[in-house]
Design an enzyme around this catalytic site. Structure first.
Site, short mmCIF file in Angstrom:
data_model
loop_
_atom_site.label_atom_id
_atom_site.label_comp_id
_atom_site.label_asym_id
_atom_site.label_seq_id
_atom_site.Cartn_x
_atom_site.Cartn_y
_atom_site.Cartn_z
N ALA A 28 0.85 -1.20 0.00
CA ALA A 28 0.00 0.00 0.00
C ALA A 28 0.88 1.24 0.00
O ALA A 28 0.65 2.19 0.73
CB ALA A 28 -0.93 -0.01 1.20
N ASP A 51 0.07 -4.84 3.80
CA ASP A 51 1.31 -4.08 3.90
C ASP A 51 1.75 -4.14 5.36
O ASP A 51 0.92 -4.07 6.26
CB ASP A 51 1.08 -2.63 3.47
CG ASP A 51 2.39 -1.94 3.12
OD1 ASP A 51 2.47 -1.35 2.03
OD2 ASP A 51 3.34 -1.98 3.93
N ASN A 59 6.17 9.96 2.66
CA ASN A 59 5.23 9.25 1.79
C ASN A 59 4.18 10.19 1.22
O ASN A 59 3.56 9.91 0.20
CB ASN A 59 4.46 8.18 2.58
CG ASN A 59 5.35 7.11 3.19
OD1 ASN A 59 5.01 6.54 4.21
ND2 ASN A 59 6.49 6.84 2.58
N ARG A 62 3.00 11.52 -2.42
CA ARG A 62 2.48 10.69 -3.50
C ARG A 62 1.49 9.63 -3.01
O ARG A 62 0.63 9.21 -3.75
CB ARG A 62 3.63 10.00 -4.24
CG ARG A 62 4.45 9.06 -3.36
CD ARG A 62 5.76 8.73 -4.02
NE ARG A 62 6.50 7.78 -3.21
CZ ARG A 62 7.12 8.06 -2.07
NH1 ARG A 62 7.09 9.29 -1.60
NH2 ARG A 62 7.76 7.13 -1.41
N ASP A 120 8.29 -3.05 -2.78
CA ASP A 120 9.51 -2.27 -2.81
C ASP A 120 10.75 -3.14 -2.66
O ASP A 120 11.83 -2.63 -2.52
CB ASP A 120 9.50 -1.21 -1.70
CG ASP A 120 9.49 -1.85 -0.33
OD1 ASP A 120 9.34 -3.08 -0.26
OD2 ASP A 120 9.65 -1.13 0.66
N ASN A 121 10.60 -4.43 -2.63
CA ASN A 121 11.82 -5.22 -2.45
C ASN A 121 11.73 -6.54 -3.18
O ASN A 121 10.66 -7.08 -3.43
CB ASN A 121 12.09 -5.42 -0.96
CG ASN A 121 11.07 -6.33 -0.33
OD1 ASN A 121 11.19 -7.55 -0.38
ND2 ASN A 121 10.03 -5.74 0.23
N CYS A 161 8.38 -15.55 -15.76
CA CYS A 161 8.06 -15.18 -14.38
C CYS A 161 9.08 -14.15 -13.90
O CYS A 161 9.99 -13.77 -14.63
CB CYS A 161 8.05 -16.41 -13.48
SG CYS A 161 9.65 -16.94 -12.87
N CYS A 176 39.97 -2.19 0.83
CA CYS A 176 41.08 -1.24 0.79
C CYS A 176 40.65 0.10 0.22
O CYS A 176 41.17 1.15 0.61
CB CYS A 176 42.26 -1.81 0.00
SG CYS A 176 43.11 -3.08 0.94
#
Lengths: 631, 451
Positions: A28, A51, A59, A62, A120-121, A161, A176
């Site tokens: 959501a 969600d 947020n 939008r 989102d992931n 898929c 390094c």
């Protein structure tokens, strides 16, 4: 006239399918809010929204279902409450939960006509992809970043898929480079965020994923020096809270460590050696600045201003840690730590100031804290308009999916205002996720042993021979040389409800393709068999044989039109849970009409490397494409 | 160091001092202007001068306030926190320009709702929403700013409270007048006017009123799965940043018949060089664009003609139908309407030099079936596109729409067509002959007299 007048007129007979449909919306956030509005207004009969997140100030530009007064409340619940007013006639069910929770099992997924991903992931996207494939529910997958976005329809056996195209792994930097030879602002920011902050306020055993140790063996001596430096810093940590803590830290990391580096003359033959900073000089300069004024995050700070922010944020963090430690000691909890969070001003200021001070030492351009927040926090820009357009396209695709017109669905790309379409790709025969055979088993988890599964289902029911391997997410649980587990209960092997196992046929002669079995906790009707294969009325699970090398398909039209993919490297490697999805979309060539070119091998690696600065951009809220614009 | 993430609650002090939209009174300082002829009958407005021969085509009209607009106030830390994710995309300067913009949005049906939402979320300074009609039952299937309780109320006024909640910082006004009764001066105070859901003749008049004051104009409408957006930005300057190209742009380059390069710069960040190119774009008013041919590259081969959407012919046919029938849409149950619409569509298709086989009966049927309807996903797309174009234009960043976008939600196409009266074959020839370039399109219809 009634509210569904226009939908009836425009959609014709499809409207009935819309009204009778049961759909799941995962996420959501930016796309999710827009999508929920469209689904509710169009009149989709029953909509589940899930969600796990809560609402944040950033947020609100939008995610238009949320307002100031909703901040910190669960997204799913607020979204449901606000969107229900758009159309009281649709049934809305909200879940403030993680889609990966066990309660959302295959049976639950199987109850939907369409699933929409507005995530989102990469991790959650993959999970939903796998669940939808297992129960053959069409998935509409979407993502945006800035002006760009895409929508893809995933239907088992008909289209590629989510995992048919490999996804990139996150960018990491050689130790390094970060610790001894930084050359770009991002190197200094990673140093501040992933080395200095954890050393002072975290658990240093937590190895940050941004550091790449693959080159360590070439620099044994230097690595040992660096280890000693870190040890010395730990000693200083013990003086936290004392008046000269800031000076100790400063002199250690901005003076002594630098002086040691300068002495390694070989390092600076071709470049300017770093210049250590003096605490006293900066303190002198800073004394003329009114330190009580709040520094503007948009402006690039002077060395003295960075010094002020360093001291100030270090003191804030020290106090916080001391407070939390005294609280924890009373309740006998494990020692608290402070980890980086881009929305935690104390850690953000610390990273900005120390990163900039290091940049000054190495003659690297300093950045504003606004810019540093984006680089350190992996923020991708997100706007209402792109999300609105992408969400609109998702629903237009859904009309075709409901009609079963999969040949008329498309792979859609929003590319800086223009809409580009491609044919959806065919499933990739090499895809580790969807190219396998899929089956479901009902399991009596109180009784079932691995032997029930292997003997009753795999050998007796499906006809597997002796040579087979059974794997869970954790690895191999059975093969002919590993029979110890056979008498164990499935639950003892972490085979639970809504988990998956993979079966590999290892016979030399005409082996079957891999089989993925979904585990569902449900007592089989035949009480004597604790594990039973689920088959629909009149259908039997037929596992195809692996194609031999000679008659293997030539990979479809991989060499032909290369328009779809854009995605790079080892998609199925195990990524740490913090890693978000990323894509490198390169070469914005308007004339070619293709939004991106498929990158492979060394080219891909090169792009990944060069795009480092622009590329580490990951949204917390919206679906995410990771885009590197430079080429 | 952005401070705590909180806004003052309740009545927000509006921090900017944007001009409040001015009442529609006669402005004695307004430039000479062809009298705006008020509506006659059912929305039918005669075109003052179809050939525009007497019109001072105010290509250079009055400079828009935007050009002179210098960001005067700094954005507060609270605003930066709120707009964080978009400022990271378009930068502080664009955000500052947005908060000073004054926009008029005509029509608050579903498409209007979407455009308003996106502009208010983005943080423009002032928005006036105008609609003289009342909320109906079918409005509720696509408008999310009103509920059943609003049926019978003025559409703009009914939508206002929910619209304001999306962003308390934006100054909002409503206007319940019929747009056809507005005098041309009304459009003077708005940087951009966006007109939705109006017949073409009304659109053309608004367009010319905006043009007289050098103001930018958008028109948009939707019919079920279909829709269009039109832009007349008069003259528009903007900047595009892109990775260094192998063929660097030079000042004076004509990238398209309407687009020239006015400045070239670059910046270097680490290893990457970014070109910063300033462009100047020239526009055509709707009335002329509607009579204009397709650009050469869309009609010089059979293949390119095959790709042109039949929606263009249908849209032009619809414009003509409405002009000839007092503004109403063809009624699907009325055979005379269908015959007239079909005849017009075929005629427009031929005028555009398109192939007869690309105007299929099933497409015509589908288009007619969708007439007048609005569905949520399509208006979401169109409203998103239009609002983003407005944001880009206000920020003077990114290439704007030039000049028609035709959207087909059945086929997933959203194609730009650049329709100008100038024949770009001839332009190209002049270009290769090294003859001086035209500064921009001129009307090709009839004689043009410049006085």
């Amino acid at each position: 006239m009634p509210r569904d007048q226009y939908a009836r007129q425009s959609l014709g007979s499809t409207y009935r399918l819309v009204k009778e449909s049961r759909v799941l919306l995962v996420g959501a956030g930016g796309i999710g809010c827009e999508l929920l509005k469209n689904l509710v207004l169009t009149g989709f009969g029953e909509i589940h929204i899930i969600d796990l997140d809560t609402i944040d100030l950033s947020n609100l530009n939008r995610q238009f279902l949320f307002r100031q007064e909703h901040i910190k409340k669960p997204k799913a619940l607020v979204a449901k409450e606000v969107a229900q007013k758009f159309n009281p006639g649709v049934k809305l069910i909200a879940h403030h939960a993680n889609i990966k929770d066990r309660q959302f099992n295959l049976e639950w997924f199987a109850g939907f006509n369409i699933v929409f991903n507005a995530l989102d992931n990469m991790d959650a996207r993959r999970h939903v992809n796998k669940m939808c494939l297992a129960v053959d529910v069409p998935l509409i997958e979407s993502g945006t970043t800035g002006f760009k976005g895409q929508v893809q329809v995933i239907k088992k056996d008909k289209t590629a898929c989510y995992d048919c195209t490999a996804k990139t792994t996150p960018i990491s930097y050689p130790v390094c480079t970060i610790r001894s030879t930084p050359s770009q602002p991002i190197h200094c920011i990673v140093w501040a965020k992933s080395y200095l902050l954890p050393e002072l306020f975290g658990v240093s055993e937590d190895e940050p994923t941004e550091l790449d140790h693959s080159g360590d063996t070439d620099n044994v001596e230097e690595i040992e020096k660096l280890r000693q430096e870190a040890q010395a810093l730990k000693k200083i940590r013990e003086s936290m809270g004392s008046d000269d803590f800031a000076k100790h830290v400063f002199d250690k990391v901005f003076k002594e460590d630098i002086e040691r580096l300068v002495n390694m003359e070989d390092m600076w033959k071709d470049k300017k050696p770093p210049e250590p900073l003096s605490y006293e000089t900066l303190e002198q300069e800073a004394s003329s600045i009114n330190s009580s004024i709040k520094l503007d995050g948009q402006r690039i700070w002077s060395p003295a201003e960075n010094f002020i922010v360093f001291k100030d944020s270090l003191s804030r963090l020290s106090h916080r840690l001391a407070e939390e430690q005294s609280k924890a000691s009373k309740t006998a909890q494990p020692l608290p730590t402070i980890t980086f969070d881009k929305d935690d001003d104390d850690t953000m200021d610390f990273v900005a100031a120390t990163g900039n001070l290091r940049a000054i030492i190495f003659g690297i351009e300093t950045k504003s804290s606004f810019d540093i927040k984006q680089m350190a926090g992996n923020i991708i820009p997100a706007i209402a308009t792109t999300n609105a357009m992408v969400a609109g396209l998702c629903v237009m695709q859904a009309f075709k999916v409901l009609r079963g017109e999969f040949t008329r669905t498309r792979w859609l790309w929003l590319w800086n205002g223009s809409l580009r379409t491609d044919q959806l790709e065919k499933p990739n025969p090499e895809c580790p996720v969807c190219s396998v055979a899929m089956g479901r088993v009902h399991v009596d988890l109180e009784k079932a042993t691995l032997n029930d599964l292997v003997q009753d289902v795999l050998r007796t029911r499906l006809g597997y021979g002796e040579e087979l391997t059974v794997l869970t997410d954790a690895g191999i649980v059975y093969d002919p040389d590993l029979e110890d587990n056979l008498e164990k209960k499935l639950t003892d092997l972490d085979i639970e409800d809504a988990s998956f196992i993979l079966v590999k046929d290892e016979e030399d002669d005409n082996p079957r393709i891999d089989l993925r079995l979904a585990i569902e906790a449900k007592k089989p009707t035949d009480q004597s068999k604790p594990v039973a294969l689920v088959e629909k009325e009149g259908e039997t699970l037929d596992i195809p044989r692996r194609p031999t090398k000679e008659d293997a398909p030539n990979g479809g039209d991989v060499d032909g039109d290369d328009a779809n993919g854009s995605v790079v490297t080892n998609g199925f490697s195990i990524a740490p849970p913090t890693v978000k999805r990323k894509r490198d979309l390169v070469d914005d060539d308007a004339a070619s009409g293709t939004p991106a070119k498929k990158l492979q091998g060394p080219v891909a690696a090169e792009v990944a490397k060069n795009s480092a600065l622009n590329a580490i951009v990951i949204d917390e809220d919206d679906g995410t494409l990771l885009i590197a614009d430079d080429d | 160091m952005n401070g705590e993430h909180s806004l003052p609650d309740g009545s927000l002090p509006i921090e900017n001092t944007n001009e409040v939209p001015q009442p529609a009174v006669n402005d004695p300082n307004a430039p000479n202007f062809i009298p705006f002829i008020p509506a006659v009958g059912n929305g039918f407005v005669p075109i003052p001068d179809p050939n525009f021969t007497n019109m001072t085509l105010p290509l250079n009209g009055v400079p828009s306030q935007m050009d002179a607009m210098a960001p005067t106030q700094t954005i507060s830390a609270d605003e930066i926190a709120l707009y964080d994710r978009q400022i990271r995309l378009w930068g502080m300067q664009v955000q500052q320009r947005l908060r000073q913009a004054n926009i008029l949005l005509i029509g608050m049906r579903g498409l209007g709702n979407e455009i308003a939402k996106n502009l208010v979320l983005a943080g423009i300074g002032t928005l006036t929403v105008l609609d003289h009609e009342l909320v109906t039952g079918e409005d509720l299937g696509v408008q999310f700013l009103v509920t059943e309780a609003h049926i019978g109320q003025n559409r703009a006024e009914a939508a206002l409270p929910e619209l304001q909640k999306l962003n308390p910082r934006v100054e909002l006004y409503t206007d319940a007048d019929d747009i056809k009764e507005k005098l041309p001066e009304y459009f003077h105070s708005f940087d951009i006017t966006i007109a939705t859901g109006l017949p073409v003749d009304v659109l053309c008049n608004i367009n010319m009123a905006c043009r007289a004051y050098g103001r930018k104009f958008y028109a948009a409408d939707t019919h079920g799965m279909y829709g269009f957006i039109f832009a007349d930005l008069c003259l528009h300057d903007f900047v595009v940043e892109k990775p260094r190209s192998n063929r660097p742009s030079k000042i004076g380059d004509m990238e398209t018949p309407t687009r020239s390069v006015t400045a070239v710069d670059s910046k270097r960040e680490n290893q990457t060089i970014t070109d910063i190119i300033a462009y100047h774009e020239t526009y055509t008013p709707l009335r002329l664009a509607n009579l204009s041919p397709l650009p050469a590259r869309s009609r010089n081969t059979r293949r390119s003609k095959m790709r042109v959407t039949p929606l263009l012919s249908c849209l032009r046919a619809l414009f003509d139908f409405q002009s000839q029938s007092g503004g109403h849409l063809p009624v699907i149950r009325r055979p005379a309407d269908l015959a007239m619409f079909t005849r017009l569509a075929n005629q427009k298709h031929l005028e555009l030099e398109l192939l007869p086989e690309t105007l299929r009966a099933d497409f015509l049927r589908s288009f007619l079936q969708n007439l007048g309807a609005e569905i949520s996903p399509v208006v979401a797309y169109l409203g998103g596109y239009l609002a983003q174009d407005v944001i880009n234009v206000l920020g003077q960043k990114e290439a704007p729409l030039q000049n028609f976008l035709l959207f087909d939600g059945e086929d997933f196409t959203a194609t730009q067509y650049s329709l100008h009266p100038i024949n770009d074959d001839a332009m190209a020839m002049m270009n290769t002959n090294g003859l001086p370039m035209m500064p921009g399109p001129v009307p090709a219809e009839g004689p043009v007299t410049v006085t």
